[in-house]
Design an enzyme around this catalytic site. Structure first.
Site, PDB file in Angstrom:
ATOM      1  N   ASP A 118       1.131  -1.357   0.105  1.00 52.88           N
ATOM      2  CA  ASP A 118      -0.094  -0.042   0.099  1.00 52.88           C
ATOM      3  C   ASP A 118       0.993   1.221   0.152  1.00 52.88           C
ATOM      4  O   ASP A 118       0.338   2.194   0.723  1.00 52.88           O
ATOM      5  CB  ASP A 118      -0.799   0.080   1.203  1.00 52.88           C
ATOM      6  CG  ASP A 118      -1.972   0.912   1.089  1.00 52.88           C
ATOM      7  OD1 ASP A 118      -2.494   1.299   2.303  1.00 52.88           O
ATOM      8  OD2 ASP A 118      -2.349   1.590   0.048  1.00 52.88           O
ATOM      9  N   LYS A 138       1.971   3.841  -5.851  1.00 56.43           N
ATOM     10  CA  LYS A 138       1.725   2.819  -6.824  1.00 56.43           C
ATOM     11  C   LYS A 138       2.520   2.262  -7.862  1.00 56.43           C
ATOM     12  O   LYS A 138       2.710   1.048  -8.332  1.00 56.43           O
ATOM     13  CB  LYS A 138       0.536   3.272  -7.344  1.00 56.43           C
ATOM     14  CG  LYS A 138      -0.564   3.867  -6.252  1.00 56.43           C
ATOM     15  CD  LYS A 138      -0.796   3.143  -5.003  1.00 56.43           C
ATOM     16  CE  LYS A 138      -1.117   3.742  -3.916  1.00 56.43           C
ATOM     17  NZ  LYS A 138      -1.092   2.833  -2.464  1.00 56.43           N
ATOM     18  N   ASP A 194      -3.483  -2.789  -2.196  1.00 57.53           N
ATOM     19  CA  ASP A 194      -4.338  -1.602  -2.119  1.00 57.53           C
ATOM     20  C   ASP A 194      -4.414  -0.805  -3.434  1.00 57.53           C
ATOM     21  O   ASP A 194      -3.263  -0.834  -4.473  1.00 57.53           O
ATOM     22  CB  ASP A 194      -4.266  -0.675  -0.848  1.00 57.53           C
ATOM     23  CG  ASP A 194      -5.476  -0.006  -0.857  1.00 57.53           C
ATOM     24  OD1 ASP A 194      -5.335   1.174  -0.153  1.00 57.53           O
ATOM     25  OD2 ASP A 194      -6.817  -0.394  -1.371  1.00 57.53           O
ATOM     26  N   ASN A 195      -5.539  -0.057  -3.822  1.00 55.85           N
ATOM     27  CA  ASN A 195      -5.721   0.994  -4.857  1.00 55.85           C
ATOM     28  C   ASN A 195      -5.446   0.362  -6.242  1.00 55.85           C
ATOM     29  O   ASN A 195      -4.927   1.250  -7.081  1.00 55.85           O
ATOM     30  CB  ASN A 195      -4.498   1.919  -4.669  1.00 55.85           C
ATOM     31  CG  ASN A 195      -4.646   2.482  -3.143  1.00 55.85           C
ATOM     32  OD1 ASN A 195      -3.727   2.349  -2.305  1.00 55.85           O
ATOM     33  ND2 ASN A 195      -5.675   3.160  -2.806  1.00 55.85           N
ATOM     34  N   GLU A 222     -11.440   4.958  -0.389  1.00 52.19           N
ATOM     35  CA  GLU A 222     -11.647   5.214   1.224  1.00 52.19           C
ATOM     36  C   GLU A 222     -12.480   6.458   1.518  1.00 52.19           C
ATOM     37  O   GLU A 222     -12.437   7.273   0.665  1.00 52.19           O
ATOM     38  CB  GLU A 222     -10.119   5.181   1.831  1.00 52.19           C
ATOM     39  CG  GLU A 222      -9.464   6.289   1.247  1.00 52.19           C
ATOM     40  CD  GLU A 222      -8.270   5.405   0.041  1.00 52.19           C
ATOM     41  OE1 GLU A 222      -8.667   4.300  -0.262  1.00 52.19           O
ATOM     42  OE2 GLU A 222      -6.994   5.578   0.352  1.00 52.19           O
TER      43      GLU A 222
HETATM   44  N1  77G Z   1       9.440   2.632  -1.474  1.00 52.81           N
HETATM   45  C1  77G Z   1       8.577   3.118  -0.403  1.00 52.81           C
HETATM   46  N2  77G Z   1       9.439   2.661   1.042  1.00 52.81           N
HETATM   47  C2  77G Z   1       8.644   2.945   2.236  1.00 52.81           C
HETATM   48  N3  77G Z   1       7.644   3.687   1.848  1.00 52.81           N
HETATM   49  C3  77G Z   1       7.305   4.537   1.000  1.00 52.81           C
HETATM   50  C4  77G Z   1       7.724   4.104  -0.265  1.00 52.81           C
HETATM   51  N4  77G Z   1       7.159   5.070  -1.152  1.00 52.81           N
HETATM   52  C5  77G Z   1       6.143   5.549  -0.603  1.00 52.81           C
HETATM   53  N5  77G Z   1       6.023   5.489   0.582  1.00 52.81           N
HETATM   54  C6  77G Z   1       5.239   5.859   1.549  1.00 52.81           C
HETATM   55  C7  77G Z   1       4.129   5.663   1.425  1.00 52.81           C
HETATM   56  C8  77G Z   1       3.123   6.730   0.781  1.00 52.81           C
HETATM   57  C9  77G Z   1       1.543   6.519   0.941  1.00 52.81           C
HETATM   58  C10 77G Z   1       1.216   5.523  -0.211  1.00 52.81           C
HETATM   59  N6  77G Z   1      -0.267   5.530  -0.510  1.00 52.81           N
HETATM   60  C11 77G Z   1      -0.766   6.301  -1.339  1.00 52.81           C
HETATM   61  O1  77G Z   1       0.024   7.245  -2.155  1.00 52.81           O
HETATM   62  C12 77G Z   1      -2.127   6.480  -1.646  1.00 52.81           C
HETATM   63  C13 77G Z   1      -2.591   7.306  -2.325  1.00 52.81           C
HETATM   64  C14 77G Z   1      -4.189   7.421  -2.331  1.00 52.81           C
HETATM   65  C15 77G Z   1      -4.678   8.510  -3.151  1.00 52.81           C
HETATM   66  C16 77G Z   1      -5.785   8.313  -4.247  1.00 52.81           C
HETATM   67  C17 77G Z   1      -6.307   9.358  -4.755  1.00 52.81           C
HETATM   68  C18 77G Z   1      -5.943  10.661  -4.640  1.00 52.81           C
HETATM   69  F1  77G Z   1      -6.447  11.655  -5.249  1.00 52.81           F
HETATM   70  C19 77G Z   1      -4.942  11.102  -3.756  1.00 52.81           C
HETATM   71  C20 77G Z   1      -4.215  10.054  -2.904  1.00 52.81           C
HETATM   72  C21 77G Z   1      -4.955   6.581  -1.955  1.00 52.81           C
HETATM   73  C22 77G Z   1      -4.286   5.666  -1.205  1.00 52.81           C
HETATM   74  O2  77G Z   1      -5.102   4.445  -0.934  1.00 52.81           O
HETATM   75  C23 77G Z   1      -3.024   5.399  -0.929  1.00 52.81           C
HETATM   76  O3  77G Z   1      -2.345   4.503  -0.329  1.00 52.81           O
HETATM   77 MG    MG Z   2      -3.875   2.978  -0.151  1.00 50.04          MG
END
Ligand code: 77G
Ligand code: MG
Length: 215
Positions: A141, A144, A169-170, A199
């Site tokens: 998650d 993406k 997810d997503n 969500e």
């Molecule tokens: N390589 C790595 N290692 C560790 N952490 C790491 C990483 N790379 C990143 N990250 C840190 C995670 C950042 C959160 C990722 N989730 C998301 O980006 C995410 C975004 C949306 C979303 C949908 C529509 C919209 F308009 C806006 C946002 C919905 C969700 O359910 C999500 O999970």
């Molecule tokens: Mg998500």
């Protein structure tokens, strides 16, 4: 300085949930997400589907990529036995700090190994540094566009075995098309899509992909 959204959610949880009660923490995060401010937590609707997968799989070794504020880590850990080994990885320092407090408030800090690092650095270390043999279950998650990179890293580091369940997810929103294509066509997984709702939305469609490694 002003609080971040994630800090506002944490404060709402600390003021409205019961310390040591994971379900009350999840309910508070979801209430905030529905009624006050949207946030990218897995949420209650998709969360119920993940709950079912976790219960069916009953993993002893579990990995989550992308902790964010700890909502799905709490969701997963509350269903695991004390003996399970569950690691969650997040590289954003501020969000990892919020997650640590959220997990402690829920009373699950002894059941969750929280790692603040890039998944690309952690996955190759799981066997040596975290004493993992193979993973029973993975929840993906994070960003993406790195889902495919990381499931391939799990493969090449021999962390998957016959029957390992990988949930992502997503798949629809914001979408992970390369990932869906990969797991459905590479021949290494039995993959199924589980349609749900985005969500904290009544209208937008999203869903989870469940992919079982063929070994
Ligand atoms: N390589 C790595 N290692 C560790 N952490 C790491 C990483 N790379 C990143 N990250 C840190 C995670 C950042 C959160 C990722 N989730 C998301 O980006 C995410 C975004 C949306 C979303 C949908 C529509 C919209 F308009 C806006 C946002 C919905 C969700 O359910 C999500 O999970
Ligand atoms: Mg998500």
């Amino acid at each position: 300085s002003a609080m971040s959204k994630e800090q506002r959610v944490l404060q709402y949880v600390q003021q409205n949930a019961s310390r040591g009660d994971p379900d009350s923490v999840l309910a508070a995060v979801d209430k905030f997400g529905w009624e006050t401010e949207w946030a990218m937590n897995l949420g209650d609707v998709k969360g119920a589907i993940l709950d079912r997968f976790v219960k069916e799989t009953a993993p002893q070794t579990m990995l989550e990529l992308g902790t964010y504020m700890g909502y799905s880590a709490i969701r997963i850990a509350r269903l695991l036995p004390e003996t399970a080994k569950f690691m969650t990885v997040e590289f954003d320092q501020e969000n990892a700090a919020v997650a640590r407090e959220m997990i402690e408030f829920a009373g699950l800090q002894n059941r969750i190994i929280q790692i603040t690092s890039d998944t690309a650095d952690v996955i190759p270390q799981l066997k040596t540094k975290y004493d993992v043999e193979t993973l029973d279950m993975v929840f993906i998650d994070h960003w993406k566009d790195v889902y495919v990179r990381d499931i391939k890293l799990l493969e090449t580091n021999k962390l998957l075995r016959k029957g390992t369940v990988v949930v992502a997810d997503n798949i629809i929103k914001p979408g992970a098309p390369e990932y869906a294509e990969y797991v459905r066509t590479c021949g290494k997984y039995d993959s199924t899509f589980h349609e749900s709702r985005f969500e904290y939305s009544n209208d937008d469609i999203d869903g989870l992909e469940k992919s079982v490694f063929r070994g």
